[in-house]
Design an enzyme around this catalytic site. Structure first.
Site, mmCIF file in Angstrom:
data_model
loop_
_atom_site.group_PDB
_atom_site.id
_atom_site.type_symbol
_atom_site.label_atom_id
_atom_site.label_comp_id
_atom_site.label_asym_id
_atom_site.label_seq_id
_atom_site.Cartn_x
_atom_site.Cartn_y
_atom_site.Cartn_z
ATOM 1 C CD GLU A 29 -2.430 -1.660 2.485
ATOM 2 O OE1 GLU A 29 -2.185 -0.967 3.490
ATOM 3 O OE2 GLU A 29 -3.039 -2.751 2.532
ATOM 4 C CG LEU A 58 -6.633 -0.217 2.605
ATOM 5 C CD1 LEU A 58 -5.282 0.439 2.697
ATOM 6 C CD2 LEU A 58 -7.702 0.741 3.106
ATOM 7 C CD GLU A 60 -3.582 -5.007 4.883
ATOM 8 O OE1 GLU A 60 -4.806 -5.301 4.848
ATOM 9 O OE2 GLU A 60 -3.180 -3.848 4.993
ATOM 10 C CG HIS A 127 -1.186 2.091 13.613
ATOM 11 N ND1 HIS A 127 -2.410 2.403 14.153
ATOM 12 C CD2 HIS A 127 -1.363 2.089 12.266
ATOM 13 C CE1 HIS A 127 -3.289 2.588 13.178
ATOM 14 N NE2 HIS A 127 -2.681 2.400 12.020
#
Lengths: 324, 480
Positions: A29, A58, A60, A127
């Site tokens: 991405e 977008l 995975e 994250h």
């Protein structure tokens, strides 16, 4: 030898293989036009073209699924997960297909999946994670966690040329913070060989990734108190250098395993268990683990600081072992 | 298997809750010999049973730590099995008295020290009766006993035991250098001896000065440092000296157990014996018929003993005291019969009394099978601790050698024991169909009931024997 950041070293390794081997391509991405969320692939699309540096939707699942198919057809894809946390969407392709294809059908699946991981900058629960132990548990996958710029480059090249799916965990907190000398030429660092980060006599500290630096600071602090800590940087978890760990523990008779991932079922458990099984008669103290508590990674900076093992935590753990 | 490489310890197994120690009667393998997992490694003898101990692992018997004849506490390490393919350490030094060993030794001696006291408590009339009557529990840890007035030094011992933990590496170094960890000063947490402490101790040369156990496996004459303190024989009874023409052999644990039990029984119960003659002719005929049938269908022999046992169980229903027990000031009776059978072992040099449980639920076939099973397992040393506990009445059958009378000793804490003797054909006065006396050849068996006169009087015993005889002489096949 030039001094480079950890991030530049990754970029260099990637570029080296893109230049050397036409089968290597990058997909992820924002890796193309934007140059990647962390700018690892900045300028790559201009240099190698949009067909070799592919901006993926977008998804995975699609990225890793596409890589798996391409690898089976002879390519050497390098996928980037924007954050390691997102790899859960690609679990099925990685674990069900890529990890087992070689075993099941004899087809090599030479994928490299780059995984910007780890916390320390208030990235919050989505994250900041370090999901390496989940994949180290899957037979058929290799797991790499470089700590130094030189290893970042050498291990990435080794990953790309390895005929198996390799998960390459690059620690975000090290990207620009860590600088060191990196050879210009192409080289590889073999999997399964730990790096002796620091030699010592009293306690073996086994760790990897960003925690190597936390461990190093702790060891320096204790040096003045007459406690000599040996730090082993495992560099890769699957395979991991059991012999080096056992050798060190046989010497020191005390071991502390440190990781940024959460405690329960973390890879430290495997190491501690192995020491208990295979070096029992060398032990002079219980094997100690220091890891994050079993919670999601907090967003709030003070909470995150409490979550990620800090130098003080490691100092306390090492002292406890020294005094045992 | 990937799990090789570690030596496995063999420990004295726990043969039942009340058993605290065992005697090694025979090593079936010698040091250096290969052994498979579950293969029999040694024979042990406890207060309750003799049994074979299977090897916990495959490999080589590296070291025997307790010799034949030694009595050690349950859990004591008695041997080491090295993994397959491992080098056998021919000169493995004798295990130095580590902290654990010393601890075990303390526990063992503690248990023995309390033995006699515990036993007195058990037999004291005032003591509230503990639920499972277990006279043999004397040798067991004091846990099951009522709070004895003299519960001596356990606390002191505990205090000392906690002091030092020996880490694996320290234990190993101590073993390699024949160092007694207790003599090393510890600088670790709570005075623990650390690796550095013991290495410093060895480097300083103090280890040499210490009275190290002999380096070789030569016969150990130095009494100063026995390799296994835990294995020290319980009583310091000096071995008997052989006179001219005599041979002296040590008493087996079983023999000692029998000796103690017999003496205690005679000291406890008021033994009285009554005898009766039973006409077994009908049973003998029935046996002949059943023999063929059972041999084909069940592979079991309808012995006289099985018939007697069946009749005993039925008769005991009417005489609960004979199936009972004196416990303290009370008389205990039961709604079940656990029938003990005296089984000879070792060519008549040993005796064990395994129990057929809940014998009241068995018909003749079940009884015959039950008796055959426990007798076989007794001879094969396969009895479990539960097989020899909880009997409520016992039958002994010395008649196999032709004896016609005897006065058995009651198995405590039971109230009575039945002796059965040889079945012989004798001229016997019977009534013919016309009510006239006649002499006939009958298969006769004598039986004795030896009973504790404290509980059972002669009249009660006589009635019991009369009813038993009646059941056998008029055996009703239809109820089986």
């Amino acid at each position: 030898m030039a001094v480079k950041t950890y991030l530049q070293a990754i970029s260099d390794g990637l570029r080296s293989e893109m230049q050397r081997d036409k089968r290597v391509f990058i997909i992820g991405e924002d890796v193309g036009v934007y140059g990647g969320a962390f700018k690892v692939t900045q300028g790559f699309q201009e240099e190698f073209g949009a067909w070799r540096v592919i901006d993926a939707p977008l998804s995975e699942t699609a990225i890793v699924g596409g890589c798996t198919g391409a690898a089976m057809m002879g390519m050497r894809p390098v996928a980037e997960m924007q954050f390691a946390d997102f790899i859960s969407c690609a679990w099925d392709h990685l674990v069900t297909v890529a990890a087992k294809q070689r075993y099941r059908a004899g087809t090599p699946v030479p994928i490299t999946v780059r995984l910007p991981s780890g916390g320390g900058f208030s990235g919050g629960p989505f994250h900041s994670q370090n999901p390496e132990s989940s994949f180290a548990h899957i037979p058929g996958l290799k797991v790499v966690c470089p700590a130094t710029p030189a290893d970042a480059k050498g291990l990435l090249i080794e990953a790309i040329q390895d005929p198996n799916p390799v998960l390459y965990f690059e620690h975000k907190h090290l990207y620009r913070r860590i600088k060191d000398e990196v050879p210009e030429e192409r080289y590889t660092v073999p999997f399964g060989e730990a790096r002796m980060h620091r030699e010592g006599d009293d306690i073996s500290l086994v760790t990897w990734g960003a925690m190597v630096y936390t461990a190093d600071e702790a060891a320096q602090k204790l040096e003045g108190e007459g406690i000599s800590v040996e730090i082993l940087d495992l560099r890769t978890l699957a395979p991991w250098d059991k012999e080096a760990v056992l050798r060190s523990v046989e010497k020191t008779s005390k071991a502390l395993v440190l990781h940024e991932d959460t405690l329960t079922g973390g890879f430290g458990a495997e190491i501690a268990a192995t020491i208990g099984e295979e070096a029992f008669e060398s032990l002079d103290a219980p094997v100690r683990r220091i890891a994050a508590p079993d919670t999601p990674v907090p967003f709030s900076p003070p909470l995150e600081k409490a979550f990620i093992p800090q130098v003080e935590d490691v100092v306390a753990g090492l002292k406890e072992l020294a005094e045992y | 298997m990937a799990t090789t490489g570690t030596a496995v310890d063999v420990v004295m197994p726990q043969m039942g809750v009340s058993v605290s120690e065992g005697t090694i009667t025979k090593w079936l393998k010698s040091e250096g010999e290969a052994i498979a997992a579950d293969e029999s490694l040694l024979e042990i003898s406890t207060d309750k049973v003799d049994t074979e101990v299977p090897s916990p692992a495959s490999g080589v018997l590296q070291q025997i730590l307790a010799q034949e004849g030694e009595t050690v506490a349950v859990g004591t390490k008695i041997a080491v099995i090295a993994p397959e393919g491992a080098e056998v350490e021919a000169e493995a030094p004798p295990e130095p008295p580590t902290q654990e060993a010393a601890q075990e030794a303390e526990e063992a001696s503690g248990a023995e020290g309390e033995g006699p006291a515990a036993e007195k408590t058990e037999e004291a009339p005032a003591a509230p009766a503990p639920a499972p009557p277990e006279p043999e529990a004397a040798a067991a840890p004091a846990a099951a006993e009522p709070p004895a007035p003299a519960a001596p030094t356990a606390d002191d011992d505990n205090g000392r035991r906690e002091a030092k933990f020996v880490s694996p590496v320290v234990a190993r170094i101590a073993a390699e250098h024949n160092v007694d960890v207790a003599s090393v000063e510890g600088t670790g947490r709570g005075g623990r001896v650390t690796k550095k402490d013991i290495l410093g101790y060895i480097e300083s040369g103090q280890a040499q000065a210490a009275p190290a156990p002999p380096e070789t496996e030569a016969p150990q004459e130095a009494p100063a440092a026995p390799p296994q303190p835990a294995a020290a024989p319980p009583a310091p009874a000096a071995p008997a000296q052989a006179q001219e023409g005599e041979t002296v052999e040590p008493m087996s644990a079983m023999r000692k157990g029998i000796a103690e039990h017999m003496r205690r029984s005679l000291d406890t119960s008021a033994h009285v014996t009554s005898s009766i003659e039973v006409d077994m002719t009908k049973i003998a005929a029935l046996r002949q018929r059943l023999k063929k049938e059972w041999a084909g269908s069940y592979g079991v022999n309808p012995t006289f003993l099985a018939f007697v046992a069946r009749a005993v169980v039925d008769t005991l229903k009417d005489y609960p005291w004979i199936n009972g027990e004196i416990r303290g000031d009370s008389i205990v009776t039961r709604n079940y019969v656990n029938l003990g059978f005296a089984v000879e072992l070792a060519d008549g040099k040993g005796l064990i009394v395994p129990v057929v449980r809940n014998a009241e639920t068995l018909n003749l076939l079940g009884m015959a099978k039950g008796i055959a099973d426990i007798a076989q397992r007794a001879r094969d040393k396969q009895l479990l601790p539960d097989d020899v506990q909880g009997g409520t009445f016992t039958i002994t059958n010395p008649g196999g050698y032709g004896t016609f009378h005897g006065t058995p000793v009651i198995s405590q804490p039971q109230a009575a024991i039945l002796g059965t003797y040889a079945v012989v054909k004798r001229p016997w006065v019977v009534e013919d169909e016309d009510g006239q006396d006649a002499i006939a050849i009958r298969s006769m068996m004598n039986m004795t009931l030896t009973y504790d006169h404290r509980l059972v009087d002669g009249a009660l015993a006589g009635r019991f024997l009369r009813d038993l005889r009646e059941r056998l002489q008029s055996w009703d096949e239809s109820t089986e």
